[in-house]
Design a protein around this motif. Structure first.
Motif, PDB file in Angstrom:
ATOM      1  N   GLU A  12       5.341   3.550   1.022  1.00 43.39           N
ATOM      2  CA  GLU A  12       4.396   2.869   0.696  1.00 43.39           C
ATOM      3  C   GLU A  12       3.846   2.536   2.385  1.00 43.39           C
ATOM      4  O   GLU A  12       3.345   2.092   2.291  1.00 43.39           O
ATOM      5  CB  GLU A  12       4.482   1.677   0.620  1.00 43.39           C
ATOM      6  N   GLU A  67       6.642  -3.668  -7.006  1.00 43.09           N
ATOM      7  CA  GLU A  67       5.233  -4.181  -6.960  1.00 43.09           C
ATOM      8  C   GLU A  67       5.558  -6.131  -5.989  1.00 43.09           C
ATOM      9  O   GLU A  67       5.146  -5.962  -4.920  1.00 43.09           O
ATOM     10  CB  GLU A  67       4.335  -4.429  -7.756  1.00 43.09           C
ATOM     11  N   SER A  84       5.294  -6.696  -2.167  1.00 41.39           N
ATOM     12  CA  SER A  84       4.763  -8.459  -2.015  1.00 41.39           C
ATOM     13  C   SER A  84       5.772  -9.714  -1.226  1.00 41.39           C
ATOM     14  O   SER A  84       5.200  -9.566  -0.259  1.00 41.39           O
ATOM     15  CB  SER A  84       4.442  -8.989  -3.260  1.00 41.39           C
TER      16      SER A  84
END
Length: 223
Positions: A23, A114, A118
């Motif tokens: 990421e 995910e 977050s």
């Protein structure tokens, strides 16, 4: 974002590091004990430290102690604790006087990257993110019963989702209610918990923290 990882399981540590790297998140330190992490934080200055609660040598509270020390030494470094089990006392101690973003998640949540990513971003932004199972233990404890009674069941549900890091839009999707309804619930929560006017995101953080820290001030007003 610069992240440091302290996790005694080499496999989990490597897996988290790889997912973060994919990421574009820089892993500046990765190790299997909490003691050396303190020195690594001083030298690498990460934005967030991901720390296992139970670390060598005793596998009891080394991680939480190191996290509290990191918060004391570097007030701009956020901390995300990971635990295999719900440990209410550790979570309470971590959030009580946190100067920066803080999170406490069960390790199983890492599987939903995910959601994990977050949470990491929200913690980096100064928010408090708690695992829903841990939050339920907070609001179910004897210290919280009087504070809980001030909120309706739906408001408690909305506050729980706020604690886990969901935005209003996320709460809409989770509960299947309108955005206007969520806004009304959030406004009511902030009013009942007597959160002072400030930036909206800060008010949400204060609401969660106030609820989790025992609501001493609010309870004094009620009495």
């Amino acid at each position: 974002m610069r992240v440091a990882i302290a996790e005694d399981s080499a496999l989990l540590r490597a897996g988290i590091a790889r997912l973060l790297a994919d990421e574009g998140i820089e892993v500046v330190a990765s190790m299997g004990d909490a003691t050396n992490m303190l020195e690594a934080v001083r030298s690498t200055r990460p934005h967030v430290v991901i720390m296992d609660v139970r670390m060598p040598p005793t596998y009891t509270d080394e991680g939480i102690r190191a996290a509290i020390e990191i918060q004391r030494l570097r007030t701009d470094t956020a901390v995300l604790l990971l635990s295999q089990y719900v440990e209410y006392t550790y979570a309470q101690e971590l959030v009580r006087d946190a100067p920066a973003g803080v999170g406490y998640l069960l390790k199983q949540r890492v599987g939903d990257f995910e959601e994990f990513h977050s949470a990491l971003c929200r913690i980096r932004g100064g928010e408090t993110v708690l695992d829903s199972d841990i939050f339920r233990q907070f609001v179910g404890s004897p210290r919280e019963k009087r504070a809980t009674e001030l909120l309706t069941p739906r408001e408690r549900q909305v506050l729980e989702l706020m604690a886990t890091g969901l935005t209003n839009c996320g709460i809409v999707n989770r509960l299947g209610i309108s955005e206007r309804a969520v806004e009304k619930h959030v406004t009511s929560i902030l009013g009942k918990l007597k959160i002072p006017n400030s930036d909206e995101n800060n008010r949400r953080v204060l609401a969660v923290l106030g609820y989790l820290r025992g609501m001493e001030r609010m309870q004094g007003r009620v009495e």
